[in-house]
Design an enzyme around this catalytic site. Structure first.
Site, PDB file in Angstrom:
ATOM      1  N   ASN A  34      44.112   2.312  74.229  1.00  0.00           N
ATOM      2  CA  ASN A  34      43.929   4.058  73.920  1.00  0.00           C
ATOM      3  C   ASN A  34      42.601   4.222  73.468  1.00  0.00           C
ATOM      4  O   ASN A  34      41.765   5.197  74.103  1.00  0.00           O
ATOM      5  CB  ASN A  34      44.999   4.656  73.096  1.00  0.00           C
ATOM      6  CG  ASN A  34      44.653   5.852  72.604  1.00  0.00           C
ATOM      7  OD1 ASN A  34      44.142   6.281  71.664  1.00  0.00           O
ATOM      8  ND2 ASN A  34      45.100   6.723  73.457  1.00  0.00           N
TER       9      ASN A  34
ATOM     10  N   GLY B  98      50.780   6.685  66.439  1.00  0.00           N
ATOM     11  CA  GLY B  98      50.550   5.210  67.132  1.00  0.00           C
ATOM     12  C   GLY B  98      49.342   4.296  66.698  1.00  0.00           C
ATOM     13  O   GLY B  98      48.697   4.787  65.803  1.00  0.00           O
ATOM     14  N   ASP B  99      49.474   3.157  67.220  1.00  0.00           N
ATOM     15  CA  ASP B  99      48.449   2.198  66.992  1.00  0.00           C
ATOM     16  C   ASP B  99      48.555   1.177  68.027  1.00  0.00           C
ATOM     17  O   ASP B  99      49.112   1.585  69.170  1.00  0.00           O
ATOM     18  CB  ASP B  99      48.518   1.586  65.606  1.00  0.00           C
ATOM     19  CG  ASP B  99      47.181   0.807  65.302  1.00  0.00           C
ATOM     20  OD1 ASP B  99      46.357   1.739  64.773  1.00  0.00           O
ATOM     21  OD2 ASP B  99      47.062  -0.414  65.182  1.00  0.00           O
TER      22      ASP B  99
ATOM     23  N   LYS C 132      50.456   2.611  56.574  1.00  0.00           N
ATOM     24  CA  LYS C 132      50.534   1.956  58.050  1.00  0.00           C
ATOM     25  C   LYS C 132      51.729   1.242  58.024  1.00  0.00           C
ATOM     26  O   LYS C 132      52.310   0.815  57.099  1.00  0.00           O
ATOM     27  CB  LYS C 132      49.257   0.874  58.127  1.00  0.00           C
ATOM     28  CG  LYS C 132      49.042   0.528  59.689  1.00  0.00           C
ATOM     29  CD  LYS C 132      48.080   1.521  60.119  1.00  0.00           C
ATOM     30  CE  LYS C 132      47.765   1.527  61.544  1.00  0.00           C
ATOM     31  NZ  LYS C 132      46.434   2.302  61.712  1.00  0.00           N
TER      32      LYS C 132
ATOM     33  N   LYS D  88      50.108   9.077  55.556  1.00  0.00           N
ATOM     34  CA  LYS D  88      49.779   9.065  57.080  1.00  0.00           C
ATOM     35  C   LYS D  88      49.053   7.815  57.575  1.00  0.00           C
ATOM     36  O   LYS D  88      47.996   7.489  57.073  1.00  0.00           O
ATOM     37  CB  LYS D  88      48.749  10.425  57.176  1.00  0.00           C
ATOM     38  CG  LYS D  88      48.394  10.647  58.527  1.00  0.00           C
ATOM     39  CD  LYS D  88      49.272  11.645  59.050  1.00  0.00           C
ATOM     40  CE  LYS D  88      49.326  11.668  60.571  1.00  0.00           C
ATOM     41  NZ  LYS D  88      49.981  10.622  61.577  1.00  0.00           N
TER      42      LYS D  88
END
Ligand code: NDP
Ligand code: 2IT
Length: 440
Positions: free
Chosen positions: A238, A163-164, A124, A88
């Site tokens: 964000n 997201g990132d 990631k 994850k």
């Protein structure tokens, strides 16, 4: 001795991956007492095992620009650890993204996810695709091509990207739409979706709000609060936007934020509504802000040079070096919180800790995003939606709990105020113990 030897071997093997080495050194620098007290980790060669990703998937992404030109990008997914649950972690789309950065982020993610107390492994991924200046349709075509290549390796019980940097609700939506067609199932193999189709309420806000909830718990333990305090927040994406929003709602004044083009200073307190319009809707530069407000935009200023009570770093890794930390201390900073992943160098963080300044390390302070992703996975699995208020209440509880665990663990190892040590030991111990219990 054991730690030193593993670090030296890692250095000679991966000398060309500086961010990854830095992240490992940060964790290993915190766990020597644990390893002295418990020899199982050395016996099971946990350090050598934990630094090697379980899998790395590299793939080609080919897509077509609006003018018909063919573009080729590289895609990568680092599936670091499945000790505690399915892989994850987020996806980052940014030009120049390296395997070193994605390995550092995947490594960090494994321990961060452990701290949430949820069933989450660590991963990631991303691409050297640069979303800046691309049309909406180009973004969509790239996302479709990217997920088509990655689809065989992910799934609701296998690996769940989110997201990132450069990847938000829009990109996740395009990837989810394509993924659904490929697998012919409506399952939650991606988080950070719109709440319209399987996303969790409060995921968008979660990392920023969570960082402020963590900071609140940390500050309260020092008898401090937010009312009337001046804050700087690096970034304006964000994490930064929802950090600012929550800070302001708690009575703080955000006097500066930043983006790749410079630093925005608004001594009257920034207007988050306007920043949202510029960044989330227009996708432009903060320079636009100073055209509509009495504010200063400086292309060549460092945000660390702006005096404030509390500093939140929410843009990217290695934003603050030793000099930056010295400047902030000289200017009287009262607390530093990491909303981004590893925004401070190890030397900068250590100086703050030695100087007795409350410091919230990223893997604890920014875990709210992935925690709500974990809640999204749960909602998707049972096809039921929780309200914004329910998710926000759970997020607050999780962040308070991460603070308590980090503090208690730091105390157990003789340095109650060192949340970096506490978070690193608490996260490491969970992942390492799960590895031992699962055998070779
Ligand atoms: P976004 O892409 O939404 O925003 C990133 C912001 O940081 C943008 O304002 C960007 O500027 C700025 N920025 C990026 N790189 C640089 C740089 N080299 N110098 C100056 N400014 C820079 O990403 P997120 O907000 O999602 O992520 C920010 C950080 O938080 C990252 O470290 C990420 O790993 C971490 N994080 C994210 C989580 C999430 O849920 N999204 C969860 C936990 C951590 P510009 O606007 O000009 O592009
Ligand atoms: O760094 C992070 O924790 C994230 N980008 C969020 C990952 C997630 O799976 O929600």
């Amino acid at each position: 001795m054991y730690i030193q030897k593993v670090l030296e071997d890692l250095n000679s093997k991966y000398y060309h991956q500086p961010e990854f080495i830095q992240a490992v050194a940060e964790v290993f620098g915190s766990i020597s007492l644990l390893l002295e007290r418990d020899n199982r980790y050395e016996k099971h060669r946990i350090l050598e095992r934990i630094v090697e990703p379980e899998k790395i998937i590299k793939f080609r992404v080919v897509w077509e620009k609006d003018d018909g030109e063919i573009e080729i990008n590289q895609g990568i997914r680092v599936q670091f650890s499945s000790a505690l649950g399915p892989y994850k972690g987020g996806l980052r789309f940014e030009s120049g993204i390296s395997l070193s950065a994605l390995k550092f982020l995947g490594f960090e993610q494994a321990f961060k996810n452990a701290l949430t107390g949820l069933m989450l492994g660590g991963a990631k991924g991303g691409s050297d695709f640069n979303p800046k200046g691309k049309s909406e349709r180009e973004i969509m075509r790239f996302c479709q091509a990217f997920i088509k290549a990655l689809a065989p390796y992910i799934g609701a019980h296998t690996d769940i990207p989110a997201g990132d940097i450069g990847v938000g609700e829009r990109e996740i939506g395009y990837m989810f739409g394509e993924y659904k067609k490929i697998v012919n199932r409506f399952d939650g193999a991606l988080t950070g979706k719109s709440p319209l189709f399987g996303g969790s309420f409060a995921r968008r806000e979660a990392t920023g709000y969570g960082a402020v909830y963590f900071a609140k718990a940390m500050l309260e333990s020092y008898g401090l609060g937010f009312e009337g305090k001046s804050c700087i927040v690096s970034g304006s994406g964000n994490v930064a936007i929802y950090t600012m929003e929550k800070l302001i709602s708690l009575g703080a004044k955000v006097i500066a934020c930043s983006d790749r083009s410079g630093v925005l200073i608004d001594k009257n307190g920034v207007d988050v509504g306007l920043i949202k319009q510029i960044k989330e809707v227009d996708r432009g530069s903060l320079a636009k802000y100073s055209k509509s407000k009495e504010a200063e935009f400086c292309a060549d200023k460092k945000i660390t040079g702006i005096a404030c009570d509390y500093a939140f770093f929410c843009a990217t890794q290695n934003e603050v070096d030793l000099d930056g930390a010295k400047t902030m201390i000289k200017n009287g900073v009262k607390a530093v919180i990491e909303g981004a992943n590893m925004p401070l160098s190890n030397e900068a963080a250590d100086l703050l800790i030695e100087s007795g300044i409350p410091y919230a390390p990223s893997k604890a302070a920014n875990a709210g995003g992935v925690a709500v992703s974990g809640l999204e996975m749960g909602q998707d699995a049972i096809f039921l939606r929780s309200s914004f208020e329910e998710v926000d209440a759970k997020l607050q509880k999780i962040m308070q709990n991460i603070f308590t665990v980090s503090k208690e663990t730091a105390k157990e190892f003789g340095d109650a105020k060192n949340l970096k040590m506490g978070a690193n030991i608490a996260g490491f111990r969970k992942v390492a113990d799960a590895m031992i219990k699962q055998g070779l």
